[in-house]
Design an enzyme around this catalytic site. Structure first.
Site, PDB file in Angstrom:
ATOM      1  N   CYS A 134       0.822  -1.212   0.000  1.00  0.00           N
ATOM      2  CA  CYS A 134       0.000   0.000   0.000  1.00  0.00           C
ATOM      3  C   CYS A 134       0.856   1.262   0.000  1.00  0.00           C
ATOM      4  O   CYS A 134       0.378   2.324  -0.390  1.00  0.00           O
ATOM      5  CB  CYS A 134      -0.976  -0.011   1.168  1.00  0.00           C
ATOM      6  SG  CYS A 134      -0.217  -0.117   2.780  1.00  0.00           S
ATOM      7  N   HIS A 135       2.111   1.144   0.395  1.00  0.00           N
ATOM      8  CA  HIS A 135       3.010   2.301   0.363  1.00  0.00           C
ATOM      9  C   HIS A 135       3.283   2.765  -1.064  1.00  0.00           C
ATOM     10  O   HIS A 135       3.731   3.874  -1.280  1.00  0.00           O
ATOM     11  CB  HIS A 135       4.323   1.988   1.084  1.00  0.00           C
ATOM     12  CG  HIS A 135       5.076   0.864   0.455  1.00  0.00           C
ATOM     13  ND1 HIS A 135       4.763  -0.464   0.708  1.00  0.00           N
ATOM     14  CD2 HIS A 135       6.099   0.859  -0.423  1.00  0.00           C
ATOM     15  CE1 HIS A 135       5.568  -1.231   0.003  1.00  0.00           C
ATOM     16  NE2 HIS A 135       6.391  -0.461  -0.691  1.00  0.00           N
TER      17      HIS A 135
END
Length: 109
Positions: free
Chosen positions: A56-57
């Site tokens: 998700c980064h």
């Protein structure tokens, strides 16, 4: 992994898109068939319980800026920098294997 059907769909798309490098909330929304659903996708991304395995980064704003990363922008910046190190190419192959395992698990249920 536990999540809503929508969250699981977003996380799967994130595995497919995110392992290639940074993507945007809008691109992720299009990948799950919800064009214009960047906010809904953002909420699903924020609910990801395993930030490094489901990358998700790698989700950025459409202008390339860091977004409201759940664990903070300093951590997001560090994770993005770390994965760009040249010796990390082997890690990318591992990420793709994790993505494939997640996909096969989802198809089995």
């Amino acid at each position: 992994m536990k999540g809503t059907n929508f969250q699981l769909k977003v996380w799967q798309a994130l595995l497919e898109l995110g392992c290639a490098g940074p993507t945007t909330y809008a691109a992720l929304a299009r990948a799950v068939g919800l064009a214009g659903g960047a906010r809904a996708v953002g909420q699903a991304v924020g609910a990801n319980p395993v930030a490094w395995l489901i990358p998700c980064h790698n989700v950025l704003r459409k202008d390339g800026a860091l977004g409201g990363y759940h664990w903070g922008q300093d951590r997001q910046r560090a994770m993005l920098a770390w994965q760009e190190l040249p010796w990390q190419s082997r890690g990318r192959r591992r990420e793709r294997r994790v993505a494939a395992a997640f996909q096969s698990q989802q198809h089995a249920t």
